[in-house]
Scaffold this active site. Sequence first.
Site, mmCIF file in Angstrom:
data_model
loop_
_atom_site.group_PDB
_atom_site.id
_atom_site.type_symbol
_atom_site.label_atom_id
_atom_site.label_comp_id
_atom_site.label_asym_id
_atom_site.label_seq_id
_atom_site.Cartn_x
_atom_site.Cartn_y
_atom_site.Cartn_z
ATOM 1 N N HIS A 36 39.887 49.748 36.705
ATOM 2 C CA HIS A 36 39.934 48.637 37.673
ATOM 3 C C HIS A 36 39.314 47.376 37.069
ATOM 4 C CE1 HIS A 36 41.622 50.213 41.357
ATOM 5 N NE2 HIS A 36 40.752 51.199 41.453
ATOM 6 N N GLN A 95 38.345 45.656 43.444
ATOM 7 C CA GLN A 95 39.066 46.033 44.674
ATOM 8 C C GLN A 95 38.665 45.205 45.881
ATOM 9 O OE1 GLN A 95 38.055 50.348 43.827
ATOM 10 N NE2 GLN A 95 39.979 50.606 44.920
ATOM 11 N N GLU A 99 37.432 53.805 37.636
ATOM 12 C CA GLU A 99 36.757 52.541 37.989
ATOM 13 C C GLU A 99 36.729 51.584 36.799
ATOM 14 O OE1 GLU A 99 36.589 52.369 40.957
ATOM 15 O OE2 GLU A 99 36.323 54.441 41.603
#
Length: 172
Positions: free
Chosen positions: A142, A55, A139
Amino acid sequence: GKLTMAILNLLHFPDERLHTVAKPVTDFGPELQRLIDDMAQTMYAAPGVGLAATQVDVHKQLFIADISEDNKGLLVFINPKITHRDGECELEEGCLSVPGVYDKVAGRAREVTVQALDRHGKPFSLTADGLLGLCIQHELDHLLGKVFVEYLSRLKQDRIAKKLKKNQRKAM
Ligand code: GNR
Ligand code: NI
């Protein structure tokens, strides 16, 4: 050190860079320590309960999480792997890369066990359910280049993309 911590720029869906697959961390030196500190400051400022390196446009297998009330429960996961999953999660999720959007994702486990390295390269294993268990799965996605809204219907994704574009125009 803490004096030079920085808030990092977050990538926003549908940025193509969010689709990058992260590579394992091999160097646990000062650059990594600095990145972890900056990610923590960025997550707390947002505020969020988790943040993946993806991110902030760093494509290394690293994420952090903190579900405590007082921001004193920082967890660091490096080169993480889920070793066990059980049940089905019913919680809604959100993402700092998709602001204002909350929805349930099918296929999330109620409880996961994750094996990872801490910030010094020391292995640990942790079993989590509830928000932390869900956050860990979010997460890990991601790091694989997946954003949670990509599991939603095409119709919902189109609506989300339009809403984000509109918000971006407003912010300019
Ligand atoms: O802050 C966050 N909250 C959250 C809520 C439910 C499920 C997952 C999350 S993670 C999110 C922060 C984020 O975008 N991490 O990648
Ligand atoms: Ni996210």
